[in-house]
Write a protein that holds these residues in place. Sequence first.
Motif, PDB file in Angstrom:
ATOM      1  N   ALA A  75       2.050   2.720  -6.463  1.00 17.37           N
ATOM      2  CA  ALA A  75       0.992   3.170  -5.696  1.00 17.37           C
ATOM      3  C   ALA A  75      -0.106   2.847  -7.269  1.00 17.37           C
ATOM      4  N   HIS A 106       0.417   4.048   2.007  1.00 21.36           N
ATOM      5  CA  HIS A 106       0.255   4.935   3.117  1.00 21.36           C
ATOM      6  C   HIS A 106       1.576   3.350   3.403  1.00 21.36           C
ATOM      7  N   GLU A 134      -4.001   2.461  -7.063  1.00 22.19           N
ATOM      8  CA  GLU A 134      -3.926   3.401  -5.324  1.00 22.19           C
ATOM      9  C   GLU A 134      -4.244   4.372  -6.000  1.00 22.19           C
ATOM     10  N   THR A 184       0.480  10.330   2.368  1.00 21.32           N
ATOM     11  CA  THR A 184      -0.126   9.368   1.986  1.00 21.32           C
ATOM     12  C   THR A 184      -2.041  10.022   0.539  1.00 21.32           C
ATOM     13  N   SER A 196       1.206  -1.238   0.372  1.00 18.36           N
ATOM     14  CA  SER A 196      -0.160   0.479  -0.202  1.00 18.36           C
ATOM     15  C   SER A 196       0.668   1.235  -0.360  1.00 18.36           C
ATOM     16  N   ARG A 198      -0.996  -0.568  -8.270  1.00 10.07           N
ATOM     17  CA  ARG A 198      -1.659  -0.897  -7.775  1.00 10.07           C
ATOM     18  C   ARG A 198      -3.253  -0.623  -7.492  1.00 10.07           C
TER      19      ARG A 198
END
Length: 164
Positions: free
Chosen positions: A96, A37, A101, A143, A35, A99
């Motif tokens: 990210a 974060h 995100e 984030t 992730s 993924r």
Amino acid sequence: MGKAAIYRRYASKAEMAFAATMFEQQLPTLAGTGSLHGDLLALVRAFHARRATPAARQLTPALISEIAVKPGLEARFQDTFLAAEQAIFAETTERAVSRGELAGTVDPAMAHLLLLGSLASALYIINLPVDDAMITDLATAATAGITALADRHHSDPGGAAEPH
């Protein structure tokens, strides 16, 4: 090694000491936590461990002071130390994006500033006690900021980023 050889590599004593104490060590590797974060939290913890040492707390402000008065030292600092750190942030945001995100990548310099600029300010300017709770808050705030920037810069259906 002679003094002349040292000064060919380093523009000042502060730069040499900074490099020897903080950057001759290997930069943190990406943990790949899964992730954004988690990755930012791992990075800020690793950088805090490097930047909170007594030597770093003494040398970093001295180097920043020299950057302000020595022509060329800023460019050297940008091209060496900061470029290496920003490459880590570029890879972090690219992961990210892959993924799903983030809507897209963000300027690595901005991602770097959001996380490590805040850490540096706490350590070297405000002299706050930086504990794990603060480190977690810094990662959370970074984030959110990086996510907002990615959304802002990639929300145009034509793909054009908005100006800063």
